[in-house]
Write a protein that holds these residues in place. Structure first.
Motif, mmCIF file in Angstrom:
data_model
loop_
_atom_site.group_PDB
_atom_site.id
_atom_site.type_symbol
_atom_site.label_atom_id
_atom_site.label_comp_id
_atom_site.label_asym_id
_atom_site.label_seq_id
_atom_site.Cartn_x
_atom_site.Cartn_y
_atom_site.Cartn_z
ATOM 1 N N TRP A 195 0.845 -1.185 0.000
ATOM 2 C CA TRP A 195 0.000 0.000 0.000
ATOM 3 C C TRP A 195 0.884 1.240 0.000
ATOM 4 N N SER A 196 0.505 2.248 -0.782
ATOM 5 C CA SER A 196 1.352 3.426 -0.947
ATOM 6 C C SER A 196 0.523 4.701 -1.035
ATOM 7 N N LYS A 197 1.090 5.782 -0.499
ATOM 8 C CA LYS A 197 0.473 7.102 -0.650
ATOM 9 C C LYS A 197 0.818 7.719 -1.996
ATOM 10 N N LEU A 198 1.814 7.138 -2.670
ATOM 11 C CA LEU A 198 2.287 7.647 -3.952
ATOM 12 C C LEU A 198 2.036 6.603 -5.036
ATOM 13 N N PRO A 199 1.994 7.033 -6.301
ATOM 14 C CA PRO A 199 1.678 6.099 -7.392
ATOM 15 C C PRO A 199 2.644 4.926 -7.480
ATOM 16 N N LEU A 200 2.088 3.785 -7.859
ATOM 17 C CA LEU A 200 2.866 2.564 -8.072
ATOM 18 C C LEU A 200 2.874 2.228 -9.553
ATOM 19 N N SER A 201 3.982 1.682 -10.016
ATOM 20 C CA SER A 201 4.091 1.244 -11.408
ATOM 21 C C SER A 201 5.022 0.044 -11.484
ATOM 22 N N ASP A 202 5.048 -0.565 -12.672
ATOM 23 C CA ASP A 202 5.933 -1.715 -12.908
ATOM 24 C C ASP A 202 5.787 -2.762 -11.804
ATOM 25 N N THR A 203 4.560 -3.071 -11.455
ATOM 26 C CA THR A 203 4.273 -4.058 -10.402
ATOM 27 C C THR A 203 4.290 -5.462 -10.983
#
Length: 362
Positions: A195-203
């Motif tokens: 879980w993140s407050k900032l965007p996630l990518s390349d998961t």
């Protein structure tokens, strides 16, 4: 009427001999001096105590040379290595009771070795600085009776990135709902999530199980993801991308016929280390339940490339398991390319693990 004996001129007076009491006193004093002279001195007393003191020192000093044969005795000892220091005050008390100088001197070896290995853990190594970036990880426990309350507790940690392990299918909706407002970005694979407050990518999933299907055939990707125990994602920050790995390595067991069984965990360590070594990002963080302490030789593929936030910037040993009486830190935060500023253990949440957190900067 008193009668007196008649005078006998043949009887002469005899001078009295030495008193019997004086003779006994000299004999007692002589025996006491003999006992004192034959009593071993402080350097001869307590040699039996000196032996375990030296053995304790060499055990800690040469723990890496203890073979990991049947039952993995080397890894088992290394898992509880800091606790061997408790033997020192016990042996010291026995040495003082026996007034043994040799045993006291022998204790200098384990004391020196323990302080050289763990003395730095007794001080607060956290560094004050900018706000930094906070990461946290928590094995929420498959048997957690109140996932919603655990989610609320974790929101209170104010971590920017939060990794969870041992998420059950029944509890997943509670975590998603409880964390949604504070953490708008998240991903879940198998029983782990980020879980993140900032965007996630390349998961993507990281295959650390490396288990084949029936007859040696590779498992389908969908099956692997459903059983995933490690994942990777890129967090977009205002200071550049940060690669975050979440892992839950295989469990360890103490079994009557196998001893300290670590096969599943040990198989995942090099696979995880290889994946992280190949990561193109400069800044990398590993969060997770590794089911082992970093003193265990099994983690050398990871510790040789990464820094423990607790060892670099923690206060104390940071034990995280079991939650009721922590005796080992098996929940880890390892970093590469960033600086740990502080590391701490969060309060219990109803799980059998305690959450751990760290503030990093770059």
């Amino acid at each position: 009427m008193t009668r007196t004996a008649p005078f006998d001129p043949t009887v002469t007076d005899v001078a009295p001999g030495p008193a019997t009491g004086d003779a006994d006193g000299r004999d007692t004093l002589l025996r006491r001096l003999v006992r004192i002279g034959s009593r071993p001195g402080p350097w001869r007393r307590g040699r039996i105590l000196a032996a375990p003191a030296l053995l304790l020192g060499f055990l800690m000093l040469c723990h890496a040379r203890i073979p990991n044969g049947f039952g993995n005795p080397g890894s088992l000892i290394e898992s509880f290595l800091p606790w061997f220091g408790l033997c020192v005050p016990v042996l010291l008390a026995c040495a003082l009771w026996r007034r043994s100088a040799s045993a006291v001197v022998a204790l200098l070896l384990p004391i020196t070795v323990w302080l050289s290995m763990f003395g730095g853990m007794l001080t607060d190594k956290s560094r004050a600085g900018a706000a930094g970036f906070t990461v946290a990880t928590h094995n929420v426990g498959a048997d957690n009776p109140d996932p919603a309350a655990t989610a609320r507790d974790l929101v209170g940690s104010k971590a920017d990135v939060l990794a969870l392990e041992e998420i059950t299918a029944q509890a997943e909706p509670a975590y998603e709902k409880g964390l949604a407002k504070a953490y708008p970005y998240h991903t879940v694979m198998g029983t782990i999530g980020l879980w993140s407050k900032l965007p996630l990518s390349d998961t993507r999933m990281v295959d650390i199980a490396q288990d084949a299907g029936p007859l040696g055939a590779a498992k389908p990707l969908a099956v692997k993801e459903a059983d995933a125990r490690a994942l990777r994602a890129t967090v977009t920050t205002d200071r550049g991308p940060l690669a975050v790995y979440v892992a839950h390595l295989g469990s360890v067991r103490v079994m009557p016929r196998k001893g300290f069984w670590t096969e599943s965990r040990d198989r995942g360590v090099p696979a995880l280390a290889e994946a992280m070594a190949a990561d193109e990002h400069e800044r990398v963080v590993l969060l997770g339940d590794l089911n082992g302490t970093l003193d265990d030789r099994a983690f050398v593929p990871l510790t040789s490339r990464m820094t423990s936030a607790q060892e670099a910037a923690g206060d104390g040993f940071g034990f995280s398991y079991p939650a009721t009486f922590p005796v080992a830190r098996i929940d880890q935060i390892l970093v590469r390319g960033v600086t740990p500023d502080s590391s701490w253990v969060l309060p219990g949440t109803g799980s059998d693990h305690l959450p751990v957190a760290a503030r990093i900067s770059w």
